[in-house]
Design a protein around this motif. Structure first.
Motif, PDB file in Angstrom:
ATOM      1  N   ALA A 183      37.367  20.730  19.490  1.00 54.80           N
ATOM      2  CA  ALA A 183      37.621  19.891  20.666  1.00 54.80           C
ATOM      3  C   ALA A 183      36.493  20.072  21.682  1.00 54.80           C
ATOM      4  O   ALA A 183      35.957  21.176  21.833  1.00 54.80           O
ATOM      5  CB  ALA A 183      38.954  20.271  21.297  1.00 54.80           C
ATOM      6  N   PRO A 184      36.099  19.003  22.390  1.00 53.49           N
ATOM      7  CA  PRO A 184      34.970  19.083  23.328  1.00 53.49           C
ATOM      8  C   PRO A 184      35.071  20.231  24.322  1.00 53.49           C
ATOM      9  O   PRO A 184      34.070  20.892  24.621  1.00 53.49           O
ATOM     10  CB  PRO A 184      35.010  17.723  24.030  1.00 53.49           C
ATOM     11  N   GLU A 185      36.259  20.481  24.838  1.00 45.91           N
ATOM     12  CA  GLU A 185      36.402  21.529  25.853  1.00 45.91           C
ATOM     13  C   GLU A 185      36.243  22.935  25.279  1.00 45.91           C
ATOM     14  O   GLU A 185      36.081  23.905  26.035  1.00 45.91           O
ATOM     15  CB  GLU A 185      37.758  21.401  26.558  1.00 45.91           C
ATOM     16  N   ARG A 186      36.273  23.060  23.970  1.00 42.06           N
ATOM     17  CA  ARG A 186      36.160  24.385  23.343  1.00 42.06           C
ATOM     18  C   ARG A 186      34.786  24.621  22.722  1.00 42.06           C
ATOM     19  O   ARG A 186      34.529  25.686  22.171  1.00 42.06           O
ATOM     20  CB  ARG A 186      37.237  24.538  22.270  1.00 42.06           C
ATOM     21  N   ARG A 187      33.902  23.668  22.816  1.00 39.25           N
ATOM     22  CA  ARG A 187      32.590  23.798  22.193  1.00 39.25           C
ATOM     23  C   ARG A 187      31.677  24.728  22.992  1.00 39.25           C
ATOM     24  O   ARG A 187      31.689  24.717  24.221  1.00 39.25           O
ATOM     25  CB  ARG A 187      31.917  22.422  22.072  1.00 39.25           C
ATOM     26  N   ASP A 188      30.895  25.490  22.263  1.00 36.31           N
ATOM     27  CA  ASP A 188      29.858  26.314  22.880  1.00 36.31           C
ATOM     28  C   ASP A 188      28.601  25.453  22.948  1.00 36.31           C
ATOM     29  O   ASP A 188      27.809  25.410  22.004  1.00 36.31           O
ATOM     30  CB  ASP A 188      29.620  27.572  22.040  1.00 36.31           C
ATOM     31  N   MET A 189      28.410  24.757  24.057  1.00 38.20           N
ATOM     32  CA  MET A 189      27.324  23.798  24.152  1.00 38.20           C
ATOM     33  C   MET A 189      25.954  24.465  24.212  1.00 38.20           C
ATOM     34  O   MET A 189      24.945  23.847  23.864  1.00 38.20           O
ATOM     35  CB  MET A 189      27.527  22.887  25.363  1.00 38.20           C
ATOM     36  N   ASN A 190      25.904  25.712  24.631  1.00 39.28           N
ATOM     37  CA  ASN A 190      24.626  26.422  24.588  1.00 39.28           C
ATOM     38  C   ASN A 190      24.203  26.645  23.144  1.00 39.28           C
ATOM     39  O   ASN A 190      23.031  26.445  22.788  1.00 39.28           O
ATOM     40  CB  ASN A 190      24.730  27.759  25.319  1.00 39.28           C
ATOM     41  N   ALA A 191      25.163  27.031  22.301  1.00 36.27           N
ATOM     42  CA  ALA A 191      24.860  27.201  20.877  1.00 36.27           C
ATOM     43  C   ALA A 191      24.490  25.868  20.245  1.00 36.27           C
ATOM     44  O   ALA A 191      23.565  25.794  19.423  1.00 36.27           O
ATOM     45  CB  ALA A 191      26.058  27.818  20.156  1.00 36.27           C
ATOM     46  N   VAL A 192      25.200  24.804  20.627  1.00 38.65           N
ATOM     47  CA  VAL A 192      24.887  23.470  20.108  1.00 38.65           C
ATOM     48  C   VAL A 192      23.455  23.082  20.468  1.00 38.65           C
ATOM     49  O   VAL A 192      22.708  22.552  19.635  1.00 38.65           O
ATOM     50  CB  VAL A 192      25.881  22.424  20.650  1.00 38.65           C
ATOM     51  N   ARG A 193      23.056  23.361  21.702  1.00 41.17           N
ATOM     52  CA  ARG A 193      21.701  23.013  22.137  1.00 41.17           C
ATOM     53  C   ARG A 193      20.657  23.780  21.329  1.00 41.17           C
ATOM     54  O   ARG A 193      19.663  23.209  20.861  1.00 41.17           O
ATOM     55  CB  ARG A 193      21.534  23.320  23.627  1.00 41.17           C
ATOM     56  N   ILE A 194      20.876  25.067  21.150  1.00 40.95           N
ATOM     57  CA  ILE A 194      19.919  25.894  20.408  1.00 40.95           C
ATOM     58  C   ILE A 194      19.824  25.436  18.955  1.00 40.95           C
ATOM     59  O   ILE A 194      18.732  25.259  18.402  1.00 40.95           O
ATOM     60  CB  ILE A 194      20.326  27.379  20.484  1.00 40.95           C
ATOM     61  N   GLN A 195      20.975  25.227  18.333  1.00 42.81           N
ATOM     62  CA  GLN A 195      20.993  24.835  16.921  1.00 42.81           C
ATOM     63  C   GLN A 195      20.407  23.443  16.713  1.00 42.81           C
ATOM     64  O   GLN A 195      19.633  23.215  15.775  1.00 42.81           O
ATOM     65  CB  GLN A 195      22.429  24.898  16.391  1.00 42.81           C
ATOM     66  N   SER A 196      20.756  22.503  17.587  1.00 41.59           N
ATOM     67  CA  SER A 196      20.263  21.135  17.425  1.00 41.59           C
ATOM     68  C   SER A 196      18.766  21.045  17.699  1.00 41.59           C
ATOM     69  O   SER A 196      18.059  20.250  17.065  1.00 41.59           O
ATOM     70  CB  SER A 196      21.033  20.177  18.333  1.00 41.59           C
ATOM     71  N   THR A 197      18.265  21.855  18.624  1.00 44.03           N
ATOM     72  CA  THR A 197      16.824  21.877  18.899  1.00 44.03           C
ATOM     73  C   THR A 197      16.056  22.416  17.701  1.00 44.03           C
ATOM     74  O   THR A 197      15.023  21.868  17.302  1.00 44.03           O
ATOM     75  CB  THR A 197      16.525  22.737  20.141  1.00 44.03           C
ATOM     76  N   ARG A 198      16.577  23.474  17.118  1.00 41.89           N
ATOM     77  CA  ARG A 198      15.936  24.052  15.937  1.00 41.89           C
ATOM     78  C   ARG A 198      15.990  23.077  14.764  1.00 41.89           C
ATOM     79  O   ARG A 198      15.021  22.918  14.017  1.00 41.89           O
ATOM     80  CB  ARG A 198      16.628  25.369  15.590  1.00 41.89           C
ATOM     81  N   LEU A 199      17.118  22.402  14.619  1.00 36.74           N
ATOM     82  CA  LEU A 199      17.278  21.446  13.531  1.00 36.74           C
ATOM     83  C   LEU A 199      16.345  20.250  13.713  1.00 36.74           C
ATOM     84  O   LEU A 199      15.745  19.757  12.748  1.00 36.74           O
ATOM     85  CB  LEU A 199      18.731  20.987  13.465  1.00 36.74           C
ATOM     86  N   ALA A 200      16.207  19.784  14.949  1.00 38.28           N
ATOM     87  CA  ALA A 200      15.299  18.670  15.226  1.00 38.28           C
ATOM     88  C   ALA A 200      13.868  19.036  14.848  1.00 38.28           C
ATOM     89  O   ALA A 200      13.133  18.223  14.261  1.00 38.28           O
ATOM     90  CB  ALA A 200      15.376  18.292  16.704  1.00 38.28           C
ATOM     91  N   LYS A 201      13.465  20.251  15.164  1.00 38.82           N
ATOM     92  CA  LYS A 201      12.120  20.708  14.808  1.00 38.82           C
ATOM     93  C   LYS A 201      11.934  20.717  13.296  1.00 38.82           C
ATOM     94  O   LYS A 201      10.890  20.282  12.780  1.00 38.82           O
ATOM     95  CB  LYS A 201      11.880  22.109  15.375  1.00 38.82           C
ATOM     96  N   ASN A 202      12.938  21.176  12.576  1.00 39.00           N
ATOM     97  CA  ASN A 202      12.820  21.254  11.122  1.00 39.00           C
ATOM     98  C   ASN A 202      12.824  19.875  10.471  1.00 39.00           C
ATOM     99  O   ASN A 202      12.074  19.628   9.517  1.00 39.00           O
ATOM    100  CB  ASN A 202      13.934  22.131  10.556  1.00 39.00           C
ATOM    101  N   TRP A 203      13.646  18.953  10.971  1.00 34.58           N
ATOM    102  CA  TRP A 203      13.601  17.595  10.426  1.00 34.58           C
ATOM    103  C   TRP A 203      12.252  16.942  10.712  1.00 34.58           C
ATOM    104  O   TRP A 203      11.759  16.131   9.909  1.00 34.58           O
ATOM    105  CB  TRP A 203      14.731  16.742  10.993  1.00 34.58           C
TER     106      TRP A 203
END
Length: 214
Positions: free
Chosen positions: A119-139
């Motif tokens: 659920a949106p209110e339970r998401r760790d958005m800092n982790a999402v930012r770190i993971q998505s940034t790393r994933l964007a670099k790899n793609w």
């Protein structure tokens, strides 16, 4: 008859099923993992002591690890281009198979869990930012390598495209504001999405499971 143990919506199982479909091989599939259980049953552990899916049975031969299964299927049943034997192409194909596990998998699974299953209110958005940034670099790395190529190793479709294709399809489901501009990757994705195995299996909604990484 080939037998595959594993639920069809599991990411690693999808790779094997896509490979089988493209090779036009008949197979039986047995549901196992997550809601289906069975992976801790003694019957299954005799086949795969890891208690993970998928597992392939070909007559008396038992094999686990999804990329290893694809290598085996391509070598035994596929055209030479699917898993090329020429040393440089062979190494290149293996590079991308390994890279998909080492560079993409560690961020794809937790992101799916966060963005789709939490659920949106339970998401760790800092982790999402770190993971998505790393994933964007790899793609973006894959995008650079795909410039001027039909497929990840060059002219011919290989099992490395299957490994990347399953993860690319999953990435497509993420609503992120930091996805990179990847024109070469996008063109490649349109090509691989026309494969029979992609249409039948890769498009199935995946089920995240951080413990399933083979």
């Amino acid at each position: 008859m080939l037998t595959v143990w594993g639920r069809e919506r599991g990411l690693c199982v999808k790779k094997v099923l896509w490979c089988l479909e493209d090779l036009k091989l008949d197979f039986e599939r047995i549901d196992a993992g997550r809601q289906y259980g069975r992976t801790n049953d003694e019957e299954y552990l005799r086949l795969n002591r890891n208690g993970l899916v998928p597992t392939l049975i070909d007559e008396e031969f038992v094999l686990w690890e999804s990329n290893a299964i694809m290598r085996y299927l391509a070598l035994r049943y596929g055209p030479p281009s699917l898993y090329p034997s020429e040393p440089k192409l062979h190494a290149d194909c293996n590079r991308w198979l390994d890279w998909s596990v080492g560079a993409l998998w560690p961020d794809i699974v937790p992101l799916f869990t966060s963005l789709i299953r939490t659920a949106p209110e339970r998401r760790d958005m800092n982790a999402v930012r770190i993971q998505s940034t790393r994933l964007a670099k790899n793609w973006s790395i894959a995008d650079e390598y795909l410039a001027g190529k039909q497929f990840i190793t060059g002219e011919y479709f290989t099992i490395a495209d299957i490994a990347l294709g399953v993860l690319a399809q999953t990435y497509e489901t993420f609503e992120l504001d930091n996805k990179p501009d990847t024109p070469h990757l996008d063109a490649w994705y349109q090509r691989v999405s026309q494969r029979p195995g992609f249409k039948r299996f890769a498009v199935l909604p995946p089920e995240p499971d951080p413990t399933e990484h083979n």
